[in-house]
Design an enzyme around this catalytic site. Structure first.
Site, short mmCIF file in Angstrom:
data_model
loop_
_atom_site.label_atom_id
_atom_site.label_comp_id
_atom_site.label_asym_id
_atom_site.label_seq_id
_atom_site.Cartn_x
_atom_site.Cartn_y
_atom_site.Cartn_z
N SER A 126 33.81 -10.57 73.31
CA SER A 126 33.38 -9.52 72.38
C SER A 126 32.71 -8.38 73.14
O SER A 126 32.07 -8.60 74.18
CB SER A 126 32.38 -10.14 71.41
OG SER A 126 31.70 -9.15 70.69
N TYR A 150 24.19 -15.27 69.93
CA TYR A 150 25.66 -15.17 69.83
C TYR A 150 26.23 -14.46 71.06
O TYR A 150 27.18 -14.95 71.69
CB TYR A 150 26.05 -14.41 68.55
CG TYR A 150 27.52 -14.06 68.52
CD1 TYR A 150 28.49 -15.03 68.32
CD2 TYR A 150 27.96 -12.74 68.74
CE1 TYR A 150 29.85 -14.72 68.33
CE2 TYR A 150 29.30 -12.42 68.75
CZ TYR A 150 30.24 -13.40 68.55
OH TYR A 150 31.59 -13.09 68.57
N LYS A 154 28.97 -15.72 74.32
CA LYS A 154 30.20 -15.09 74.83
C LYS A 154 30.07 -14.82 76.34
O LYS A 154 31.02 -14.99 77.09
CB LYS A 154 30.50 -13.80 74.05
CG LYS A 154 30.86 -14.05 72.59
CD LYS A 154 32.14 -14.88 72.46
CE LYS A 154 32.45 -15.30 71.05
NZ LYS A 154 33.59 -16.21 70.92
N PHE A 179 36.61 -5.13 70.35
CA PHE A 179 35.64 -4.22 69.78
C PHE A 179 35.51 -4.57 68.29
O PHE A 179 35.25 -5.72 67.98
CB PHE A 179 35.99 -2.77 70.17
CG PHE A 179 35.45 -2.52 71.57
CD1 PHE A 179 35.97 -3.23 72.67
CD2 PHE A 179 34.37 -1.70 71.79
CE1 PHE A 179 35.41 -3.10 73.94
CE2 PHE A 179 33.82 -1.55 73.07
CZ PHE A 179 34.34 -2.25 74.14
N ASN A 180 35.69 -3.68 67.34
CA ASN A 180 35.41 -4.07 65.95
C ASN A 180 36.70 -4.30 65.16
O ASN A 180 37.31 -3.34 64.68
CB ASN A 180 34.55 -3.00 65.28
CG ASN A 180 33.11 -3.04 65.77
OD1 ASN A 180 32.87 -2.90 66.96
ND2 ASN A 180 32.17 -3.26 64.88
P1 NAD Z 1 36.36 -16.63 61.75
O1 NAD Z 1 35.06 -17.29 61.41
O2 NAD Z 1 37.15 -16.03 60.64
O3 NAD Z 1 37.30 -17.66 62.52
C1 NAD Z 1 36.79 -18.73 63.31
C2 NAD Z 1 37.51 -19.98 62.87
O4 NAD Z 1 37.02 -21.08 63.65
C3 NAD Z 1 37.26 -20.33 61.39
O5 NAD Z 1 38.49 -20.62 60.75
C4 NAD Z 1 36.36 -21.56 61.45
O6 NAD Z 1 36.58 -22.43 60.36
C5 NAD Z 1 36.76 -22.17 62.78
N1 NAD Z 1 35.70 -22.97 63.41
C6 NAD Z 1 34.39 -22.66 63.52
N2 NAD Z 1 33.72 -23.65 64.14
C7 NAD Z 1 34.65 -24.60 64.44
C8 NAD Z 1 34.57 -25.86 65.08
N3 NAD Z 1 33.41 -26.35 65.52
N4 NAD Z 1 35.71 -26.57 65.23
C9 NAD Z 1 36.89 -26.08 64.76
N5 NAD Z 1 37.02 -24.91 64.13
C10 NAD Z 1 35.90 -24.16 63.97
O7 NAD Z 1 36.05 -15.55 62.87
P2 NAD Z 1 36.99 -14.43 63.50
O8 NAD Z 1 36.44 -13.11 63.11
O9 NAD Z 1 38.41 -14.72 63.26
O10 NAD Z 1 36.64 -14.63 65.04
C11 NAD Z 1 37.44 -15.38 65.91
C12 NAD Z 1 36.86 -15.34 67.31
O11 NAD Z 1 36.75 -13.99 67.73
C13 NAD Z 1 35.47 -15.94 67.44
O12 NAD Z 1 35.40 -16.60 68.68
C14 NAD Z 1 34.57 -14.74 67.42
O13 NAD Z 1 33.35 -14.99 68.08
C15 NAD Z 1 35.42 -13.73 68.17
N6 NAD Z 1 35.10 -12.32 67.86
C16 NAD Z 1 35.11 -11.89 66.56
C17 NAD Z 1 34.80 -10.56 66.27
C18 NAD Z 1 34.76 -10.06 64.85
O14 NAD Z 1 34.11 -9.04 64.61
N7 NAD Z 1 35.41 -10.69 63.89
C19 NAD Z 1 34.52 -9.68 67.32
C20 NAD Z 1 34.54 -10.15 68.63
C21 NAD Z 1 34.83 -11.48 68.89
C1 WQD Z 2 29.32 -1.35 62.31
C2 WQD Z 2 28.49 -0.11 62.02
C3 WQD Z 2 26.19 -0.56 61.50
C4 WQD Z 2 27.00 -2.68 57.74
C5 WQD Z 2 29.01 -6.91 64.84
C6 WQD Z 2 28.50 -7.87 65.89
C7 WQD Z 2 29.43 -7.95 67.04
C8 WQD Z 2 30.88 -8.20 66.61
C9 WQD Z 2 31.29 -7.40 65.42
C10 WQD Z 2 31.58 -10.45 67.07
C11 WQD Z 2 27.10 -0.12 62.65
C12 WQD Z 2 26.89 0.04 60.30
C13 WQD Z 2 27.14 -1.99 58.93
C14 WQD Z 2 26.35 -2.05 56.63
C15 WQD Z 2 26.08 -0.06 57.96
N1 WQD Z 2 31.16 -9.54 66.27
N2 WQD Z 2 26.69 -0.69 59.03
N3 WQD Z 2 25.93 -0.76 56.79
O1 WQD Z 2 27.30 -4.23 64.51
O2 WQD Z 2 29.31 -3.22 65.66
O3 WQD Z 2 29.16 -5.65 65.44
O4 WQD Z 2 30.29 -7.39 64.41
O5 WQD Z 2 31.66 -10.49 68.25
O6 WQD Z 2 28.97 -8.96 67.86
O7 WQD Z 2 27.22 -7.41 66.33
O8 WQD Z 2 29.61 -4.28 63.42
O9 WQD Z 2 30.46 -3.94 61.13
O10 WQD Z 2 28.14 -4.90 61.44
O11 WQD Z 2 28.55 -2.51 61.99
O12 WQD Z 2 25.68 1.08 58.04
O13 WQD Z 2 26.17 -2.65 55.56
O14 WQD Z 2 28.27 -0.04 60.60
O15 WQD Z 2 24.87 -0.09 61.61
O16 WQD Z 2 26.79 1.18 63.04
P1 WQD Z 2 28.74 -4.28 64.79
P2 WQD Z 2 29.20 -3.99 61.92
#
Ligand code: NAD
Ligand code: WQD
Length: 341
Positions: A126, A150, A154, A179-180
C-alpha cells in the site's frame, strides 16, 4: 496445462475483481477466504460473471494444516495474497490482531508454499508504507514511514519478502503498492461493500448519494493543495486487477521479482471526487467541511512509470469511470448482505 493460482482474500473487494481478471486471462484459480470481511454471495456472483464454478476454500490464512492440505491437493504455480485486515483506525485499537493476520498469516503462507515448492507470490502492499512522503509524485525509492500498526504490517510484509528473495534465489515476488482503489466491476455484480459506516471516501460518498447517510464530512480544507482538501491518486479496481495479472505473468514468465506503485500518477481532491460523483449519480451530495482527520496525509500521488516499464501497466479508466461504476454497483442488482465471518 493452465497455470493454477491460489488467491487468498479472493472474496474481498480487490480480490474478487482480480479473480475475474485472472479467469479472463486463462488461469485456473482457487480462492481461499475466511469471509470475515466478505459475503458468501460473492461466490455466486463470481460464478454468474465468469460462467464457471468457483473453487473456494473457506479457511484462515493462519491455519497451517488446512493450507498444507490445499497445497497437497492442488499444484499451485503461484499465490496472489490479498487476505489481510485493512482498517487503519481498527489497527490502532487492535494492533496484535493486525500483526497476527497480516504478518503471521503471511509467514504461515510462505512456509506452506516453501514446503510445497511453490515460490512465487504477488503481495498487496500500500502507499501507506510511505507515511507522509517528502516527494510527490512518490517514487518507489521513498523511505518507509509507518504511520500506524496497519502500515507497519505492510512494511514488515515487504521486508520479509525482500529478505526471503535475497536469502534464497528460488523465490520470486511481486510487491504492488496500491494507491486508492475505487469503483466497481462494469457488470455491477461485484464492488466494495463495507460492513459498517465506510471509512474511505468513495464508499462514504456513495452512501450519501444513495440517501443512506445524511452528509459527507470533508476532513479539512486548509491543506497545502489547490482547493485545500486532501488529494489522492484514485485507481479503478479493474485497472488494479489487471495490474495483478501483469505482475503474475512477469513472475511466471520471466522469474522477475519486482516492486512497483500501482496508481495513475494523477491526483484528485475531495472536492473533485464529490463533483465527479454528483455527475455520475445525478444526486445531491450534501457535504460539510470539518476538522482534519488525525493521521491524514495531505497528498498521495504515485510516480507511476516503473509499473509501466517493468509490467507494461498503464491505467485506462478515469475518475468519472470509477464514480459511474461505483454508482452502478450501489443501485445495481446485488443485495447488500452482511459478511459472514
Ligand atoms: P477486503 O477486506 O475486501 O479483502 C480482504 C479479504 O481477505 C476479505 O475477503 C476477507 O474476508 C479476507 N480475509 C481477512 N482475513 C483473513 C484470514 N485471516 N484468512 C483468510 N481470509 C481473510 O480488502 P481489499 O480492499 O480487497 O484489500 C485487499 C488487500 O489489499 C489487503 O491486503 C489490503 O491490505 C490491501 N490494500 C487495500 C487497499 C484499499 O484501499 N482497499 C489499499 C492498499 C492495499
Ligand atoms: C481519501 C481522502 C480524506 C473520508 C486509507 C488508508 C490507506 C489505504 C486506503 C489500505 C482523504 C478524505 C475521507 C471522509 C473525507 N488502505 N475523506 N471524508 O486516507 O488515502 O487511505 O485507505 O492500504 O492505508 O489510510 O483514503 O478514502 O479514507 O481518504 O474528507 O468521510 O478523503 O481526508 O483526504 P486514505 P480515504
Amino acid at each position: 496445462m493452465k497455470e493454477h493460482i491460489l488467491l487468498t482474500g479472493g472474496a474481498g473487494y480487490i480480490g474478487s475483481h482480480t479473480y475475474v481478471a485472472l479467469i479472463d486471462a486463462g488461469y485456473d484459480v482457487t480462492i481461499l477466504d475466511n469471509f470475515q470481511n466478505a459475503s458468501r454471495s460473492v461466490v455466486d456472483r463470481l460464478e454468474k460473471l465468469t460462467g464457471k464454478p468457483v473453487t473456494v476454500a473457506d479457511a484462515d490464512v493462519r491455519d497451517a494444516t488446512t493450507l498444507a492440505g490445499l497445497f497437497s491437493e492442488h499444484q499451485f504455480d503461484a499465490v496472489v495474497h490479498f487476505a489481510a485486515l485493512k482498517a487503519v483506525s481498527e489497527s490502532v485499537e487492535r494492533p496484535l490482531d493486525y500483526f497476527d493476520v497480516n504478518i503471521s498469516g503471511l509467514i504461515n503462507l510462505l512456509r506452506v508454499m516453501d514446503a510445497a515448492g511453490c515460490r512465487k507470490i504477488v503481495f498487496s502492499s500500500s502507499a501507506t508504507v510511505y507515511g507522509v512522503p517528502d516527494e510527490t509524485p512518490t517514487p518507489e525509492t521513498a523511505e518507509f514511514r509507518a504511520m500506524n500498526p496497519y502500515g507497519q504490517t505492510k512494511i514488515s510484509g515487504e521486508q520479509i519478502l525482500n529478505q526471503l528473495v535475497a536469502a534464497d534465489d528460488r523465490w520470486h515476488v511481486g510487491i504492488l503498492r496500491y494507491f486508492n482503489p475505487a469503483g466497481a466491476h462494469e457488470s455491477h455484480l461485484i464492488g466494495e461493500d463495507p460492513r459498517d459506516i465506510p471509512n474511505n471516501l468513495m464508499p462514504y460518498i456513495a452512501k450519501v448519494a444513495a440517501g443512506e447517510l445524511a452528509e459527507l464530512q470533508i476532513f479539512g480544507d486548509d491543506y497545502d493543495t489547490p482547493d485545500g482538501t486532501g488529494v489522492r491518486d484514485y485507481i479503478h479496481v479493474e485497472d488494479l486487477a489487471r495490474g495483478h495479472v501483469l505482475s503474475l505473468a512477469t513472475l511466471l514468465g520471466e522469474d522477475q521479482s519486482h516492486l512497483v506503485n500501482l496508481g495513475t500518477g494523477v491526483g484528485h481532491s475531495v472536492q473533485e471526487v464529490v463533483a465527479a460523483y454528483k455527475r455520475a449519480s445525478n444526486r445531491d451530495i450534501p457535504a460539510r467541511v470539518v476538522e482534519r482527520r488525525a493521521g491524514d496525509v495531505p497528498i498521495y500521488v504515485a510516480k507511476a512509470d516503473k509499473a509501466e516499464e517493468i509490467l507494461g501497466f498503464r491505467t485506462q479508466k478515469t475518475l468519472d469511470d470509477m464514480c459511474a461504476s461505483s454508482w452502478g454497483w450501489i443501485v445495481g442488482p446485488h443485495s447488500s448482505e452482511e459478511p459472514d465471518g
